[in-house]
Motif scaffolding. Structure first.
Motif, short mmCIF file in Angstrom:
data_model
loop_
_atom_site.label_atom_id
_atom_site.label_comp_id
_atom_site.label_asym_id
_atom_site.label_seq_id
_atom_site.Cartn_x
_atom_site.Cartn_y
_atom_site.Cartn_z
N PHE A 8 0.82 -1.22 0.00
CA PHE A 8 0.00 0.00 0.00
C PHE A 8 0.85 1.27 0.00
O PHE A 8 0.43 2.30 0.52
N ASP A 9 2.02 1.23 -0.54
CA ASP A 9 2.94 2.38 -0.62
C ASP A 9 3.41 2.91 0.72
O ASP A 9 4.16 3.86 0.77
N SER A 10 3.00 2.33 1.83
CA SER A 10 3.34 2.93 3.12
C SER A 10 3.52 1.93 4.26
O SER A 10 3.81 2.33 5.38
N SER A 28 -1.48 5.87 3.81
CA SER A 28 -1.54 6.25 2.39
C SER A 28 -2.98 6.12 1.88
O SER A 28 -3.82 5.44 2.48
N ASP A 29 -3.24 6.77 0.76
CA ASP A 29 -4.57 6.66 0.16
C ASP A 29 -4.89 5.21 -0.20
O ASP A 29 -6.03 4.77 -0.05
N LYS A 30 -3.89 4.47 -0.67
CA LYS A 30 -4.13 3.06 -1.01
C LYS A 30 -4.55 2.26 0.23
O LYS A 30 -5.46 1.45 0.16
N ASN A 33 -8.13 3.32 1.28
CA ASN A 33 -9.13 2.74 0.38
C ASN A 33 -9.32 1.26 0.64
O ASN A 33 -10.45 0.76 0.62
N TYR A 34 -8.24 0.54 0.90
CA TYR A 34 -8.34 -0.89 1.18
C TYR A 34 -9.12 -1.12 2.48
O TYR A 34 -9.96 -2.03 2.55
N ILE A 35 -8.87 -0.29 3.48
CA ILE A 35 -9.62 -0.40 4.74
C ILE A 35 -11.10 -0.14 4.48
O ILE A 35 -11.97 -0.90 4.94
N ARG A 36 -11.41 0.91 3.73
CA ARG A 36 -12.82 1.24 3.42
C ARG A 36 -13.50 0.09 2.69
O ARG A 36 -14.65 -0.25 2.96
N GLU A 37 -12.78 -0.51 1.72
CA GLU A 37 -13.36 -1.58 0.92
C GLU A 37 -13.67 -2.83 1.75
O GLU A 37 -14.55 -3.61 1.39
#
Length: 97
Positions: A8-10, A28-30, A33-37
């Motif tokens: 996740f870039d971070s 990171s945004d990635k 977003n993965y957490i939200r998904e």
């Protein structure tokens, strides 16, 4: 020798034998977003429920204001740690179960 990669870039993933250590350097945004998904399924076991309703329920449960139900910092860190554990376990690359 340790194996290190970035997720996740971070998030540094350090592997030694069958042990994985996840070091979150940044949200990171990635990663967000993965957490939200995956949040609704992790919280409820059901993907059909509304994300906003599940988030509101989660926030209400962790911010109880009565003295009896109030969560201390140690308890809140445990909740976040358990959530992140489920997040990383669900990642297909590190699917451990």
């Amino acid at each position: 020798m340790d194996k290190v990669e970035i997720l996740f870039d971070s998030v540094e993933v350090i592997q030694r034998d069958n042990v994985y250590l996840f070091v979150i350097n940044d949200l990171s945004d990635k990663l967000k977003n993965y957490i939200r998904e995956n949040f609704v399924f992790i919280s409820t076991g059901d993907i059909e429920l509304n994300y906003k309703a599940v988030i509101e329920d989660f926030i209400q449960r962790i911010t109880k204001s009565s003295k009896k139900d109030k969560k201390d910092d140690k308890h809140l860190k445990g909740i976040v740690g358990e959530l992140l554990t489920h997040i990383f376990i669900r990642n297909p690359k590190y699917f451990l179960f």
